[in-house]
Design an enzyme around this catalytic site. Sequence first.
Site, PDB file in Angstrom:
ATOM      1  N   LYS A  45      -7.687  34.718  10.586  1.00 36.71           N
ATOM      2  CA  LYS A  45      -7.080  34.207  11.819  1.00 36.71           C
ATOM      3  C   LYS A  45      -6.350  35.341  12.549  1.00 36.71           C
ATOM      4  CE  LYS A  45      -3.807  30.773  13.475  1.00 36.71           C
ATOM      5  NZ  LYS A  45      -2.970  29.622  13.196  1.00 36.71           N
ATOM      6  N   GLU A  91      -5.448  41.860   2.343  1.00 30.31           N
ATOM      7  CA  GLU A  91      -6.547  41.625   1.394  1.00 30.31           C
ATOM      8  C   GLU A  91      -7.885  41.633   2.126  1.00 30.31           C
ATOM      9  OE1 GLU A  91      -3.801  39.778   1.596  1.00 30.31           O
ATOM     10  OE2 GLU A  91      -3.103  39.128  -0.394  1.00 30.31           O
ATOM     11  N   GLY A  93      -4.498  28.080   9.654  1.00 29.38           N
ATOM     12  CA  GLY A  93      -5.479  28.668   8.732  1.00 29.38           C
ATOM     13  C   GLY A  93      -6.034  27.652   7.754  1.00 29.38           C
ATOM     14  N   ARG A  94      -5.163  26.869   7.136  1.00 29.75           N
ATOM     15  CA  ARG A  94      -5.631  25.927   6.111  1.00 29.75           C
ATOM     16  C   ARG A  94      -6.298  24.698   6.710  1.00 29.75           C
ATOM     17  NH1 ARG A  94      -0.385  26.792   6.414  1.00 29.75           N
ATOM     18  NH2 ARG A  94       1.050  25.111   6.956  1.00 29.75           N
ATOM     19  N   GLU A 104       1.182  24.642   0.872  1.00 26.65           N
ATOM     20  CA  GLU A 104       1.560  25.556   1.958  1.00 26.65           C
ATOM     21  C   GLU A 104       2.082  24.750   3.153  1.00 26.65           C
ATOM     22  OE1 GLU A 104      -0.405  29.600   2.498  1.00 26.65           O
ATOM     23  OE2 GLU A 104      -1.055  28.633   4.330  1.00 26.65           O
ATOM     24  N   HIS A 117     -10.588  17.315 -21.088  1.00 23.61           N
ATOM     25  CA  HIS A 117     -10.455  18.083 -22.331  1.00 23.61           C
ATOM     26  C   HIS A 117      -9.476  19.233 -22.170  1.00 23.61           C
ATOM     27  CE1 HIS A 117     -13.817  15.905 -24.198  1.00 23.61           C
ATOM     28  NE2 HIS A 117     -14.239  15.806 -22.945  1.00 23.61           N
ATOM     29  N   LYS A 132       4.850  39.416   0.783  1.00 26.51           N
ATOM     30  CA  LYS A 132       3.987  40.377   1.487  1.00 26.51           C
ATOM     31  C   LYS A 132       4.798  41.606   1.899  1.00 26.51           C
ATOM     32  CE  LYS A 132       0.929  37.112   3.899  1.00 26.51           C
ATOM     33  NZ  LYS A 132       0.557  36.629   5.235  1.00 26.51           N
TER      34      LYS A 132
HETATM   35  O1  F6P Z   1      -1.204  32.712   2.756  1.00 28.38           O
HETATM   36  C1  F6P Z   1      -0.702  32.880   4.020  1.00 28.38           C
HETATM   37  C2  F6P Z   1      -1.757  32.826   5.075  1.00 28.38           C
HETATM   38  O2  F6P Z   1      -1.171  33.143   6.287  1.00 28.38           O
HETATM   39  C3  F6P Z   1      -2.461  31.482   5.140  1.00 28.38           C
HETATM   40  O3  F6P Z   1      -1.795  30.528   5.855  1.00 28.38           O
HETATM   41  C4  F6P Z   1      -3.768  31.859   5.717  1.00 28.38           C
HETATM   42  O4  F6P Z   1      -4.713  30.864   5.514  1.00 28.38           O
HETATM   43  C5  F6P Z   1      -4.058  33.130   4.948  1.00 28.38           C
HETATM   44  O5  F6P Z   1      -2.790  33.751   4.819  1.00 28.38           O
HETATM   45  C6  F6P Z   1      -5.032  34.055   5.595  1.00 28.38           C
HETATM   46  O6  F6P Z   1      -4.614  34.463   6.863  1.00 28.38           O
HETATM   47  P1  F6P Z   1      -5.618  35.072   7.895  1.00 28.38           P
HETATM   48  O7  F6P Z   1      -6.674  34.061   8.164  1.00 28.38           O
HETATM   49  O8  F6P Z   1      -4.809  35.396   9.103  1.00 28.38           O
HETATM   50  O9  F6P Z   1      -6.210  36.301   7.273  1.00 28.38           O
END
Ligand code: F6P
Length: 551
Positions: A211, A217, A271-272, A357, A388, A516
């Site tokens: 987003k 990452e 995002g979620r 979240e 299990h 972060k």
């Molecule tokens: O974990 C925090 C967060 O901001 C989430 O809300 C989001 O889904 C994820 O990191 C990834 O963010 P982005 O889509 O901006 O890379």
Amino acid sequence: MFGLNKKEADKSRAWKRLEKHAKKMRNVEMLEMFDKDPDRAKKYSINFDNMTVDFSKNRINDKTFAYLLGLAKEAKLKQKIEQMFSGEKINITENRAVLHIALRNKSNKPIYVDGKDVMPEINRVLGKIKEFSEAVRLGKFKGQTGKKLTNIVNIGIGGSDLGPKMATEALKKYWGKGINCYFISNIDGTACAEVLNKLDPETTLFIACSKTFTTIETLTNARTCRKWLVDALGEPAVAKHFVAVSTNADEVAKFGIDTANMFEFWNFVGGRYSMWSAIGLIIAIAVGYDNFEKMLDGAYAMDEHFRTSEPAKNIPVVLALLSVWYNNFFGVRNHAVVPYDQYLTYLPAYLQQLVMESNGKFVDLNNKVVKYQTSPVIFGGAGTDVQHSFFQMIHQGTSFVPCDFIIPAISHNEIGEHHEILLANVLAQSEALMKGKTVKEAAEELKAAGKTKDEINFLKKYKSFKGNRPSNTIIVKKIDAYTLGMLVAMYEHKTFVEGVIWNIDSFDQMGVELGKQMALKILPELQGSKDSSGHDSSTKALIDLIRKLRK
Ligand code: F6P
């Protein structure tokens, strides 16, 4: 509390009434309520479309139900739902509308944000998803060397990974012939290496999903994948093998992906909550745009149900109120989701982000620290596997864990008796949780099994089950795209309703920021370019130890 000002909130009648009532309900046995009311299952079930939700195995009676509905009313739930659907900026900390529902707004009626209808833009991007996914599936959009792109790799994390991954897996039976999907999310180099080792660059398409397009990452993984591709096929291959999904065109361009190869979405999509947007591109490529659209149709059907049904017959509302009931009036701190469908393996992980979240917050909409518990811990896994693992605790642990059991009546793989055994198991679990087994019953069983008196006396308690443990059973005909859309939208709205009751902003995620920030500080210290003093003695010693071990 409940969108009221503090003075009003402290006087919340519905809350106080429920507190009092909960004390009486503590010793009420569900089995007795079933015995007294032969219509209980019918009374506490909701049928909608191809879905039935049986919530009769809960520690509720007519009063509980009425009081919980009173709580929703007091929280002005109806108005809050309207506020969300009409594009009001209910995400107050980020001053944003919350419009995942617009992504599947099949009525196409305008929804305005800042005076602008968002539907034309949404429809334009849906058209782009359709066109691109079909071109990839038909081999019209080819790789650099002219080969069909059959390995689709989603690079993203959190909402840019969990939704697409969960849905792609859930619909695996519908994948196009020859298509394989992969997901790289973790910064752990192993995640990248293990996927890339399997792939041929000539047939691989990367979808970089973020987003913000600033997530370390995703950017690190995307850079590694880009290098792997360029090393094999040269720089021009990027345009043929890399697309981006983001709200941030500038960062996408800076990263080195042509914005012509970018699929947009918008800040009004959290995002979620984004798998319905271009973040779901991999789903559309895997299962075809028609199925992607069916998923949107299912979600839209649930949206309409949520928006228009009376609270007592409204699936997300009822599920949320039951969750609040245990969370806030029984002090229960967790909730298990157990789908009895192998294809829904990633649903619990997806729901962990969606729920925790969204609702793991301690400051309310009035900028006050809450005095009650918010999100429960969500966990789960596919049945029967988890029977299990953690079911021992669900059956005999000291506290109870409310469960959602999700059952497709028909499996995509009806092999011999497999599905019937699976179904028998899930029905047995919810019944066993409710019925339990008294010490006396356990003793009788041991006697019938020929145990001695001493053995019986020793074992009978260990073999007993308290029972009276609640669960919801959600039955659908089959997990297809439409049903999946319904199911996921159901949980989205359930989460929203819980947030309304707790009077929190379910749409920001500031709790992920601190870690972060600190990781960015620690990185150069681990790499040795900065001094590691300035931490507590534990963190400093750990940094120093890792540096020593890595030498
Ligand atoms: O974990 C925090 C967060 O901001 C989430 O809300 C989001 O889904 C994820 O990191 C990834 O963010 P982005 O889509 O901006 O890379």
